[in-house]
Design a protein around this motif. Structure first.
Motif, PDB file in Angstrom:
ATOM      1  N   ALA A 161      33.583  22.028  41.594  1.00  0.00           N
ATOM      2  CA  ALA A 161      33.917  21.953  40.174  1.00  0.00           C
ATOM      3  C   ALA A 161      34.596  20.623  39.872  1.00  0.00           C
ATOM      4  O   ALA A 161      35.322  20.057  40.705  1.00  0.00           O
ATOM      5  CB  ALA A 161      34.815  23.119  39.774  1.00  0.00           C
ATOM      6  N   THR A 162      34.384  20.121  38.666  1.00  0.00           N
ATOM      7  CA  THR A 162      34.970  18.846  38.271  1.00  0.00           C
ATOM      8  C   THR A 162      36.367  19.003  37.697  1.00  0.00           C
ATOM      9  O   THR A 162      37.071  18.014  37.512  1.00  0.00           O
ATOM     10  CB  THR A 162      34.063  18.163  37.230  1.00  0.00           C
ATOM     11  N   SER A 163      36.771  20.214  37.380  1.00  0.00           N
ATOM     12  CA  SER A 163      38.100  20.448  36.825  1.00  0.00           C
ATOM     13  C   SER A 163      38.605  21.807  37.277  1.00  0.00           C
ATOM     14  O   SER A 163      37.837  22.663  37.756  1.00  0.00           O
ATOM     15  CB  SER A 163      38.066  20.373  35.293  1.00  0.00           C
ATOM     16  N   ALA A 164      39.912  21.998  37.112  1.00  0.00           N
ATOM     17  CA  ALA A 164      40.532  23.253  37.513  1.00  0.00           C
ATOM     18  C   ALA A 164      40.461  24.261  36.376  1.00  0.00           C
ATOM     19  O   ALA A 164      40.289  23.911  35.201  1.00  0.00           O
ATOM     20  CB  ALA A 164      41.982  23.016  37.922  1.00  0.00           C
ATOM     21  N   TYR A 165      40.627  25.538  36.759  1.00  0.00           N
ATOM     22  CA  TYR A 165      40.649  26.641  35.794  1.00  0.00           C
ATOM     23  C   TYR A 165      42.019  27.309  35.864  1.00  0.00           C
ATOM     24  O   TYR A 165      42.583  27.474  36.943  1.00  0.00           O
ATOM     25  CB  TYR A 165      39.555  27.664  36.110  1.00  0.00           C
ATOM     26  N   ARG A 166      42.506  27.696  34.717  1.00  0.00           N
ATOM     27  CA  ARG A 166      43.814  28.340  34.646  1.00  0.00           C
ATOM     28  C   ARG A 166      43.642  29.853  34.677  1.00  0.00           C
ATOM     29  O   ARG A 166      42.851  30.418  33.917  1.00  0.00           O
ATOM     30  CB  ARG A 166      44.554  27.933  33.380  1.00  0.00           C
ATOM     31  N   ILE A 167      44.363  30.514  35.581  1.00  0.00           N
ATOM     32  CA  ILE A 167      44.306  31.979  35.684  1.00  0.00           C
ATOM     33  C   ILE A 167      45.230  32.560  34.618  1.00  0.00           C
ATOM     34  O   ILE A 167      46.444  32.370  34.659  1.00  0.00           O
ATOM     35  CB  ILE A 167      44.730  32.448  37.087  1.00  0.00           C
ATOM     36  N   VAL A 168      44.648  33.274  33.651  1.00  0.00           N
ATOM     37  CA  VAL A 168      45.432  33.805  32.534  1.00  0.00           C
ATOM     38  C   VAL A 168      45.646  35.314  32.638  1.00  0.00           C
ATOM     39  O   VAL A 168      46.374  35.887  31.817  1.00  0.00           O
ATOM     40  CB  VAL A 168      44.755  33.474  31.186  1.00  0.00           C
ATOM     41  N   GLY A 169      45.033  35.948  33.603  1.00  0.00           N
ATOM     42  CA  GLY A 169      45.201  37.394  33.722  1.00  0.00           C
ATOM     43  C   GLY A 169      44.719  37.896  35.063  1.00  0.00           C
ATOM     44  O   GLY A 169      44.011  37.209  35.811  1.00  0.00           O
ATOM     45  N   ALA A 170      45.131  39.113  35.406  1.00  0.00           N
ATOM     46  CA  ALA A 170      44.707  39.780  36.643  1.00  0.00           C
ATOM     47  C   ALA A 170      44.072  41.118  36.274  1.00  0.00           C
ATOM     48  O   ALA A 170      44.552  41.811  35.379  1.00  0.00           O
ATOM     49  CB  ALA A 170      45.897  39.998  37.577  1.00  0.00           C
ATOM     50  N   TYR A 171      42.995  41.451  36.961  1.00  0.00           N
ATOM     51  CA  TYR A 171      42.286  42.695  36.678  1.00  0.00           C
ATOM     52  C   TYR A 171      41.837  43.321  37.979  1.00  0.00           C
ATOM     53  O   TYR A 171      41.986  42.733  39.065  1.00  0.00           O
ATOM     54  CB  TYR A 171      41.082  42.442  35.761  1.00  0.00           C
ATOM     55  N   GLU A 172      41.300  44.510  37.890  1.00  0.00           N
ATOM     56  CA  GLU A 172      40.748  45.186  39.056  1.00  0.00           C
ATOM     57  C   GLU A 172      39.413  45.807  38.694  1.00  0.00           C
ATOM     58  O   GLU A 172      39.158  46.150  37.531  1.00  0.00           O
ATOM     59  CB  GLU A 172      41.699  46.265  39.577  1.00  0.00           C
ATOM     60  N   LEU A 173      38.546  45.914  39.687  1.00  0.00           N
ATOM     61  CA  LEU A 173      37.260  46.581  39.531  1.00  0.00           C
ATOM     62  C   LEU A 173      37.428  48.015  40.027  1.00  0.00           C
ATOM     63  O   LEU A 173      37.722  48.215  41.212  1.00  0.00           O
ATOM     64  CB  LEU A 173      36.185  45.855  40.331  1.00  0.00           C
ATOM     65  N   PRO A 174      37.279  49.014  39.169  1.00  0.00           N
ATOM     66  CA  PRO A 174      37.567  50.390  39.594  1.00  0.00           C
ATOM     67  C   PRO A 174      36.773  50.831  40.815  1.00  0.00           C
ATOM     68  O   PRO A 174      37.262  51.642  41.605  1.00  0.00           O
ATOM     69  CB  PRO A 174      37.193  51.223  38.354  1.00  0.00           C
ATOM     70  N   ASN A 175      35.563  50.286  40.996  1.00  0.00           N
ATOM     71  CA  ASN A 175      34.729  50.701  42.124  1.00  0.00           C
ATOM     72  C   ASN A 175      34.960  49.860  43.371  1.00  0.00           C
ATOM     73  O   ASN A 175      34.421  50.176  44.428  1.00  0.00           O
ATOM     74  CB  ASN A 175      33.246  50.632  41.746  1.00  0.00           C
ATOM     75  N   ASP A 176      35.712  48.772  43.277  1.00  0.00           N
ATOM     76  CA  ASP A 176      35.916  47.898  44.430  1.00  0.00           C
ATOM     77  C   ASP A 176      37.247  47.173  44.275  1.00  0.00           C
ATOM     78  O   ASP A 176      37.302  46.028  43.830  1.00  0.00           O
ATOM     79  CB  ASP A 176      34.761  46.889  44.553  1.00  0.00           C
ATOM     80  N   LEU A 177      38.329  47.843  44.645  1.00  0.00           N
ATOM     81  CA  LEU A 177      39.658  47.279  44.477  1.00  0.00           C
ATOM     82  C   LEU A 177      39.916  46.115  45.425  1.00  0.00           C
ATOM     83  O   LEU A 177      40.851  45.339  45.209  1.00  0.00           O
ATOM     84  CB  LEU A 177      40.722  48.363  44.699  1.00  0.00           C
TER      85      LEU A 177
END
Length: 920
Positions: A161-177
């Protein structure tokens, strides 16, 4: 005492019901709030699919499928044209890439979808933070944040990637934690990253696109699914999941048998185990409650005698005891059910994290819970019947004086017990060969356990003969248990029932684990690995890769390997460069498998001939694992890393001779290595097999002994042998053995080093078989273990209550507190030990029956596969072992009796008050 098993059964019922997703809940985790999810099949022709979309087969078979001209993905416009008019689409792209983390580089899932769209609701659960709103923002799974060392608010940069991404949230996948994944708005992550990687000559993300579809009305019906299949699309439909079509309406089942696409029968087997163990727990309720009421009635005999002395008849005494059983049963039902529900709620997050997926909503089944509670009430009433009748038959004088009289042992009961054990064992074993299967196994096991319960008084007497070799305190405890068999036998039987359930679950789990471990195919010896470049032009960076390997991982031994090169060092195996060529090992014609030499393949032979040829040594698969380089240049260190201990192989490499692992390629101690110059080798896999044209080099080789694992290698050439062929080599990487294990952080650090070097390399570390968690077996193990400990504690309490007079007598004659504690502890330890020994024997039977039932089912499937001419694996007899978990049994034999003895010793008071002499 009645409430404890009710706690376990009600908790198990609520846990399993809650974990069992409804069809709508299960499909919502795939399609979100949409009506369906549509994806391309890549078959290049119409397909037939199973209703749930998990499998498909091209119409007419695989001939002509996977056409080279077929595009990898359908465009949104093409997908929309294949769907009902007015359909609304939401694109969902997913791929994999390497992401820079706090420790280095981590392989993670990359995803693009508009999470703000209502159709995406249900695909994920936002844990903290917010959803991404613009390009440059992403959300990450909790598992990714934990493994990467990052957090909400930090920046993350995918490799390329040419630039960074900012993590704005955390989530979970109900079928694959446990899935490592980051998600970004459409067009902001995968597409630019894929283009950047391909532009730099690297491997792209290669995303897989699917579409969430909203059609309205009755949803995406089965007719719509078949229309989409005709255009080579696969569909997971909410309407079809909730209202599946009849088998006769599924075209795939007319082309191929339905059984071929059905899931494993493991779920049915787990439910059979559930029924078996819960049945044993119900039996334990009776065994616990019966002696408890008997002890209670004996302790209340004076009060019951006073009732008789004041004019009460036997009917009144029976009513008093039965009423006590009814009240206690009702109280146990309420308390046990309430505690079971609370326990389920408390342990649910722990079970979900362990298994890696979220349960559905708490699924209360009022009728089932009421039935479990009613069972407690009925059990309390039934358990009080025998003590009530016994108490009513005692004379007033005997009740007031506390005399029990002289009782003769029942000689009929042991005979009935022997017959029940033999009959139950026979029925359980018969169930493994009958169509009723697990039901018969459960019934036979319960009957055999009842027989052991009936034999318990006799078996307790046999245990008493061991007392002559014991020290004073345990000898007194054992003789006391034998003299009071009416108290000891039920307590032993209670522990027996609980331990039988634990042993049944442990034996089945242990046997299944051995089977899975046997079926696991390792790439390398345990604890070893390889670091190999996949970029042929990166040979100059291999020394730096090897240095990073030694620095970042706990390497105990390292063997550097090189590859053969025809042309310049950067030539690939199949290159279009005229200056590049390749090498190939030529198998002698008389040692080639006839099945693969014919242009028609196995179709040129009858089923019987093909089956016979598959057993021929020339047609059996070699030990290859599909490694990148099956021929390498290395010294004897490589054999040490790969655990090849054959002295002849080590000596051959030291002497400059090659080592071969496939005997089909070796004839008269020699091997033919063909050098093919030019790019004609690039079409070696197009059309029927062709004999490559080139220069043959005869290489003297040492063939490893039969059964020696080559771990994907066919030929190891020492540097001296390469010089004799006139070929050149290029470094490609190293094989290594670890001193311990490699953590996730260490893997990320070495991946980060590889990224900074700008090369493509493959790191593989063999961790061995990793067990799979099963909800039913996990819940049953916890449940059975708790019930075992509880039963031992209850048996301890019963022994303490009934032996109170003996303890008071010891205090009266001046016995020190240590003697009283020791005797009390040994009394309970002896009861627990006898229960564990008998329960271990009883618990193995249902596990054996269930494993035999599973073996029979797999053998049936295997025979059917062979008859229908399916894969080679179908010709091997299924391996379904029956293994006793000796370590678990040893722990039960030590932990349960020792725990019961210590518990009894701790709760026994050092100085008890002397009992006042009863008034005459």
């Amino acid at each position: 005492m009645i409430a404890l098993p009710i706690v376990g059964v009600s908790a198990a019922d609520l846990t399993l019901r809650s974990a069992e997703l409804s069809p709508d809940q299960a499909v919502s985790r795939v399609v979100g709030a949409a009506d369906a999810r549509v994806s391309t099949s890549h078959a290049g022709k119409p397909v037939y699919q199973v209703p749930d979309g998990s499998h498909y087969v091209p119409v007419g078979g695989y001939d002509g499928a996977y056409l080279p001209s077929r595009p990898q993905e359908e465009s949104p416009a093409q997908v929309a044209a294949a769907l009902p008019p007015g359909s609304r689409l939401l694109k969902d792209s997913a791929g994999y890439g390497k992401v820079r983390t706090k420790h280095g580089l981590l392989e993670a899932g990359l995803r693009e979808i508009d999470l703000h769209d209502p159709l995406a609701e249900g695909l994920f659960t936002l844990d903290r933070g917010r959803l991404p709103e613009r390009a440059g923002e992403v959300v990450a799974t909790n598992a990714f944040l934990e493994n990467s060392g990052l957090f909400v608010g930090s920046s993350v940069t995918p490799r390329g990637a040419t630039s960074a991404y900012r993590i704005v949230g955390a989530y979970e996948l109900p079928n694959d934690l446990k899935k490592d994944q980051i998600t970004a708005p459409p067009g902001s992550l995968i597409d630019p990253l894929d283009k950047a990687l391909q532009a730099s000559g690297g491997t792209g993300v290669h995303p897989e696109d699917s579409y969430l579809i909203k059609v309205g009305g009755d949803g995406f019906t089965w007719n719509m699914v078949q229309a989409a299949n005709a255009k080579s699309l696969l569909v997971v439909s909410r309407a079809v999941a909730n209202r599946p079509p009849a088998d006769a309406d599924v075209p795939l089942y007319r082309q191929q048998p339905k059984e071929q696409f059905e899931r494993s029968a493991g779920g049915a087997t787990e439910m059979a185990i559930l029924a078996t163990v819960v049945g044993l727990a119900m039996l334990e309720i009776c065994l616990l409650a019966g002696p408890a009421f008997a002890v209670g009635a004996r302790r209340s005999r004076r009060q019951l005698g006073l009732v008789g002395a004041n004019g009460g008849d036997r009917r009144h005494i029976r009513s008093i005891v039965l009423s006590g059983g009814l009240v206690i049963g009702a109280a146990a039902a309420v308390c046990g059910t309430a505690i079971g529900i609370a326990l389920t709620v408390a342990l649910q997050p722990v079970l979900e994290e362990q298994l890696g997926n979220r349960f559905g909503d708490l699924d209360f089944r009022p009728l089932e819970l009421a039935g479990i509670a009613l069972l407690a009430v009925v059990t309390g009433l039934l358990s009080a019947i025998v003590p009530a009748v016994t108490a009513s038959r005692q004379t007033v004088l005997a009740s007031l004086t506390g005399r029990r009289g002289v009782r003769r042992s029942n000689r009929v009961l042991p005979v009935i017990g022997l017959v029940a054990v033999a009959s139950g064992a026979g029925i359980a074993l018969y169930g493994s060969t009958s169509d009723l299967g697990s039901t018969v196994v459960a019934g036979g096991s319960a009957l055999a356990e009842l027989g052991i319960v009936a034999l318990t008084p006799v078996l307790v007497g046999l245990f008493g003969r061991l007392g002559r070799w014991l020290p004073l305190s345990p000898r007194l405890a054992l003789r006391d248990a034998v003299r009071n068999r009416g108290r000891t036998a039920p307590a032993v039987a209670a522990v027996l029932a609980a331990v039988a359930g634990t042993v049944a679950v442990a034996t089945y789990q242990h046997s299944s684990d051995i089977q899975s471990r046997h079926e696991y195919v390792a790439d390398l010896p345990h604890g070893t690995g390889w670091l190999l470049t996949t970029d042929n032009d990166a040979y100059k960076e291999v020394p730096a890769l090897r240095e990073s390997l030694t620095k970042q991982l706990p390497v105990a031994r390292r063997a550097d390997v090189e590859r053969l090169v025809v042309g310049k060092p950067g030539c690939a195996t199949f290159s279009q460069d005229p200056a590049c060529g390749r090498t190939e090992i030529i198998t002698p014609k008389d040692q080639r498998c006839p099945l693969y030499e014919s242009p028609e393949g196995s179709d040129a032979f009858s089923a019987q001939e093909a089956r016979r040829l598959r057993q021929d040594w020339r047609c059996k698969d070699a030990a290859g694992r599909g490694t990148q380089h099956s021929t390498v240049v290395a010294d004897e260190k490589l054999l040490s890393v790969l655990a090849v201990t054959d002295p002849g192989s080590v000596s051959a490499l030291k002497e400059g001779r090659a080592v071969a692992f496939d005997k089909r390629q070796v004839k008269d101690g020699k091997l033919t290595l063909r050098i093919v110059s030019g790019p004609d080798g690039a079409d070696a896999f197009a059309g029927p097999p062709k004999e490559p044209v080139g220069v043959d080099k005869i290489v003297p080789v040492h063939l490893v002994p039969e059964g020696t694992e080559g771990w994907g290698l066919e030929l190891v050439l020492p540097p001296a042998a390469v010089q004799a062929t006139g070929l050149t080599t290029a470094p490609v990487g190293s094989y290594f053995a670890l001193d311990g294990t490699a953590s996730s952080e260490q893997r990320q650090r070495i991946a980060g080093d590889i990224d900074r070097m700008g090369v493509e390399a493959s790191l593989r570390i063999e961790a061995g078989y990793q067990g799979d968690d099963s909800l039913a077996l996990l819940a049953l193990t916890v449940f059975a273990g708790l019930v075992t400990i509880g039963a031992a504690g209850i048996a301890t309490g019963l022994s303490q209550a009934d032996a109170e007079a003996d303890l008071k007598t010891l205090a009266a004659v001046g016995a020190p507190p240590r003697v009283r504690r020791t005797l009390s502890g040994f009394q309970c330890g002896v009861v627990a030990l006898m229960g564990v020994v008998l329960g271990s024997a009883a618990g193995i039977l249902p596990a054996i029956g269930l494993r035999l039932t599973e073996r029979r089912a797999l053998e049936t499937l295997t025979r059917r596969a062979v008859d229908e001419g399916y894969s080679l694996a179908g010709e091997a007899a299924p391996y379904v072992p029956i293994a006793v978990p000796w370590e678990t049994l040893a722990q039960l034999l030590v932990v349960v009796p020792l725990g019961a003895a210590l518990l009894a010793a701790l709760v026994t008071r050092s100085s008890g008050a002397l009992a006042r002499r009863a008034a005459g």
